[in-house]
Structure formats: structure tokens, C-alpha cells
Design a protein around this motif. Structure first.
Motif, PDB file in Angstrom:
ATOM      1  N   ALA A  83      54.168  41.014  67.058  1.00  0.00           N
ATOM      2  CA  ALA A  83      53.495  40.884  68.346  1.00  0.00           C
ATOM      3  C   ALA A  83      52.325  39.908  68.255  1.00  0.00           C
ATOM      4  O   ALA A  83      52.093  39.090  69.162  1.00  0.00           O
ATOM      5  CB  ALA A  83      53.021  42.253  68.831  1.00  0.00           C
ATOM      6  N   GLN A  84      51.571  39.992  67.120  1.00  0.00           N
ATOM      7  CA  GLN A  84      50.446  39.084  66.935  1.00  0.00           C
ATOM      8  C   GLN A  84      50.924  37.640  66.818  1.00  0.00           C
ATOM      9  O   GLN A  84      50.306  36.714  67.362  1.00  0.00           O
ATOM     10  CB  GLN A  84      49.645  39.497  65.710  1.00  0.00           C
ATOM     11  N   LEU A  85      52.035  37.427  66.097  1.00  0.00           N
ATOM     12  CA  LEU A  85      52.574  36.078  65.962  1.00  0.00           C
ATOM     13  C   LEU A  85      53.038  35.537  67.307  1.00  0.00           C
ATOM     14  O   LEU A  85      52.844  34.349  67.614  1.00  0.00           O
ATOM     15  CB  LEU A  85      53.739  36.075  64.974  1.00  0.00           C
ATOM     16  N   ASP A  86      53.652  36.375  68.154  1.00  0.00           N
ATOM     17  CA  ASP A  86      54.082  35.929  69.476  1.00  0.00           C
ATOM     18  C   ASP A  86      52.892  35.472  70.313  1.00  0.00           C
ATOM     19  O   ASP A  86      52.958  34.466  71.042  1.00  0.00           O
ATOM     20  CB  ASP A  86      54.830  37.052  70.189  1.00  0.00           C
ATOM     21  N   THR A  87      51.783  36.218  70.218  1.00  0.00           N
ATOM     22  CA  THR A  87      50.589  35.857  70.982  1.00  0.00           C
ATOM     23  C   THR A  87      50.017  34.532  70.513  1.00  0.00           C
ATOM     24  O   THR A  87      49.660  33.659  71.319  1.00  0.00           O
ATOM     25  CB  THR A  87      49.541  36.974  70.852  1.00  0.00           C
ATOM     26  N   LYS A  88      49.924  34.352  69.198  1.00  0.00           N
ATOM     27  CA  LYS A  88      49.339  33.135  68.644  1.00  0.00           C
ATOM     28  C   LYS A  88      50.219  31.919  68.897  1.00  0.00           C
ATOM     29  O   LYS A  88      49.733  30.788  69.017  1.00  0.00           O
ATOM     30  CB  LYS A  88      49.080  33.314  67.152  1.00  0.00           C
ATOM     31  N   LEU A  89      51.521  32.102  68.976  1.00  0.00           N
ATOM     32  CA  LEU A  89      52.440  30.974  69.140  1.00  0.00           C
ATOM     33  C   LEU A  89      52.837  30.733  70.591  1.00  0.00           C
ATOM     34  O   LEU A  89      53.653  29.851  70.863  1.00  0.00           O
ATOM     35  CB  LEU A  89      53.716  31.221  68.320  1.00  0.00           C
ATOM     36  N   SER A  90      52.279  31.521  71.523  1.00  0.00           N
ATOM     37  CA  SER A  90      52.706  31.410  72.919  1.00  0.00           C
ATOM     38  C   SER A  90      52.394  30.040  73.507  1.00  0.00           C
ATOM     39  O   SER A  90      53.126  29.528  74.350  1.00  0.00           O
ATOM     40  CB  SER A  90      52.028  32.508  73.754  1.00  0.00           C
ATOM     41  N   ALA A  91      51.260  29.403  73.095  1.00  0.00           N
ATOM     42  CA  ALA A  91      50.864  28.094  73.652  1.00  0.00           C
ATOM     43  C   ALA A  91      51.263  26.946  72.727  1.00  0.00           C
ATOM     44  O   ALA A  91      50.863  25.804  72.963  1.00  0.00           O
ATOM     45  CB  ALA A  91      49.353  28.069  73.899  1.00  0.00           C
ATOM     46  N   LYS A  92      51.977  27.182  71.682  1.00  0.00           N
ATOM     47  CA  LYS A  92      52.343  26.146  70.717  1.00  0.00           C
ATOM     48  C   LYS A  92      53.646  25.477  71.145  1.00  0.00           C
ATOM     49  O   LYS A  92      54.450  26.041  71.875  1.00  0.00           O
ATOM     50  CB  LYS A  92      52.487  26.760  69.322  1.00  0.00           C
ATOM     51  N   ALA A  93      53.851  24.276  70.653  1.00  0.00           N
ATOM     52  CA  ALA A  93      55.053  23.517  70.988  1.00  0.00           C
ATOM     53  C   ALA A  93      56.271  24.130  70.309  1.00  0.00           C
ATOM     54  O   ALA A  93      56.190  24.659  69.200  1.00  0.00           O
ATOM     55  CB  ALA A  93      54.888  22.059  70.566  1.00  0.00           C
ATOM     56  N   ASP A  94      57.401  24.005  70.987  1.00  0.00           N
ATOM     57  CA  ASP A  94      58.647  24.485  70.422  1.00  0.00           C
ATOM     58  C   ASP A  94      59.074  23.563  69.279  1.00  0.00           C
ATOM     59  O   ASP A  94      58.741  22.365  69.264  1.00  0.00           O
ATOM     60  CB  ASP A  94      59.720  24.521  71.506  1.00  0.00           C
TER      61      ASP A  94
END
Length: 265
Positions: free
Chosen positions: A200-211
Motif C-alpha cells: 500500500a505504501q509503495l502504491d502511494t509513493k508511485l502514484s505520481a510517478k511515470a509508467d
């Protein structure tokens, strides 16, 4: 008949033992025991047909003719006599039923009905109180290991001691301490995993990152440097062309200036 066939011929010789007994082997008995000829049905004694049938003939009575049948063949002898004189009518059928069943000092059975309709009254002996039994006790004695499982009951009066033998467990599939130390060398302890991010923490941190697919389209450093060098060369060429065009403009302007002066007479 046996003497007629064998005569005085010696069939077997049985040696006398030291204790006065004679040992007869099965192979010796086979020399003198008679057998049956399957084709004739006669006794064979010493391999010779005795002429004596080994089995009695099958005797039946034909229900239609009343003749005696020997081995399935009609003998012609009538063994069924004429119908006899009808006898005196017998007594009527007897019925039996159970009447009363009581207890007494000795067992008795009496008929309280008639000669043809019996009612049997039973008197059964009274039961005698038995002795109180002793309650057995059980305890576990020894527990050892062995090749097979077993239970031994040692009885002393009403006390039972059970000794168990359990099969040895196969530990070949397990790893010893030294091997486990080698296998776990360099592995992270469970407590060290608390410093890592949860899903869940990784999803939050990567939500604004480029695919990853978008990142794959970005040029690498070498490509950027090559493009930068090409751009610099193009810029130099443009500057040179600009200077050339400026010089050409000056020459054109000079020519235009000369063309506008009046002609002298």
C-alpha cells in the motif's frame, strides 16, 4: 483279490529301525495303494485291473414307469408296488403358543391348554446376585523406540501396566544444524523486514510517478549528447549562413545604390 493279483511278488521292502519301528514313505505306499481306472471305473492294484468296480452303480426309480434305473439304464424291474389301502385319519394339527413366563425356584414348563391347542407356561429360575467385580487400573510404564510398534501389558491382579515400543522416526528428510547455518548465511532476519515498504505504501509513493512504458521512450544520456552535438553544428552552420546572407545583402545594397545614380552627359 489282492493276493490273486500280487501273488508272492515282493512289492516293497521296509527296513526295521533300531527302535523296532518301520518307516513307510509316501512313495512306498504309492506302490501298493490301489487306484481307480477312470475309463472302466475298476480298482487298479499295482497297475493291474482287478475287475472290481470302485464305485457302486447309481440307482434311481423312474417316476413314470416305476422301473429301477441303474446308471441311467432301465433294468425292467418294477420297484413301485400297488396303491395301498387308505389308513385311518390322523389327529388334527396341534397348535402351540406361549402362555405365562414367571420366575421360581426351579425351571418348569406346563400346558394350560388342550391336547391339540397347547399353551405352554414357563417358570424360569430366579437370578442369583453375582459378586461385585474389581475395577482394573491402567498406567503407562516404559516408552521406548524399536523397529516396530508394540504394546506389552504387565498384569498384577487388577493393575495393568502398559509398556509401549514406538517405531523410530525417519529424520533423513530434516537438515542438521551445520547445514542450516550454511543455508541461512546471508539471509535477512524477519525483524529486518520492518524497514521495507508495504504494498500500500509503495502504491502511494508511485502514484505520481511515470509508467515504465513512458520511461522507456526517454532518450538515454549518449543519445542526448549526440543530439546536442548535432544541434551545435547546425547552429554554427546557421550562423555561417546568416553571415553569408548578410554579406550578400551588403553587395545587393551597394549595387542598388550604384544603379540609382544619374548618368553623366
Amino acid at each position: 483279490m489282492v493276493e490273486d493279483i500280487l501273488g508272492n511278488v515282493t512289492v516293497i521292502t521296509l527296513p526295521l529301525q533300531d527302535d523296532g519301528t518301520v518307516i513307510v514313505k509316501q512313495s512306498d505306499l504309492a506302490k501298493i495303494l490301489p487306484t481307480i481306472d477312470t475309463s472302466t471305473g475298476d480298482w487298479l492294484i499295482g497297475g493291474t485291473d482287478s475287475g472290481v468296480k470302485a464305485q457302486a452303480p447309481s440307482v434311481t426309480v423312474d417316476s413314470i414307469t416305476g422301473h429301477l434305473m441303474i446308471n441311467g439304464e432301465d433294468s425292467g424291474v418294477n420297484v413301485v408296488g400297488p396303491q395301498g389301502i387308505q389308513g385311518v385319519q390322523g389327529d388334527s394339527a396341534v397348535t402351540i403358543k406361549v402362555g405365562s413366563v414367571t420366575t421360581g425356584d426351579s425351571p418348569t414348563v406346563t400346558n394350560s391348554g388342550t391336547a391339540t391347542d397347547l399353551t405352554l407356561d414357563f417358570v424360569l429360575p430366579k437370578s442369583v446376585n453375582g459378586k461385585d467385580g474389581a475395577t482394573p487400573t491402567f498406567s503407562i510404564g516404559t516408552v521406548t523406540t524399536g523397529s516396530t510398534a508394540a504394546v506389552q501389558d504387565q498384569v498384577s491382579g487388577t493393575t495393568h501396566t502398559l509398556n509401549f515400543t514406538l517405531p523410530k522416526q525417519d529424520m533423513s528428510a530434516y537438515t542438521n544444524t551445520a547445514d542450516l547455518t550454511k543455508l541461512l548465511a546471508g539471509k535477512l532476519d524477519k525483524s529486518g523486514l520492518t524497514a521495507y515498504y508495504t504494498a500500500a505504501q509503495l502504491d502511494t509513493k508511485l502514484s505520481a510517478k511515470a509508467d515504465l512504458a513512458m520511461v522507456a521512450n526517454i532518450a538515454d544520456k549518449d543519445t542526448v549528447n549526440t543530439l546536442s552535438q548535432k544541434l551545435s553544428k547546425l547552429s554554427d552552420q546557421v550562423n555561417m549562413q546568416d553571415q553569408t546572407i548578410s554579406a550578400l545583402n551588403d553587395k545587393v545594397n551597394a549595387l542598388l545604390a550604384k544603379s540609382t545614380k544619374p548618368l553623366s552627359s
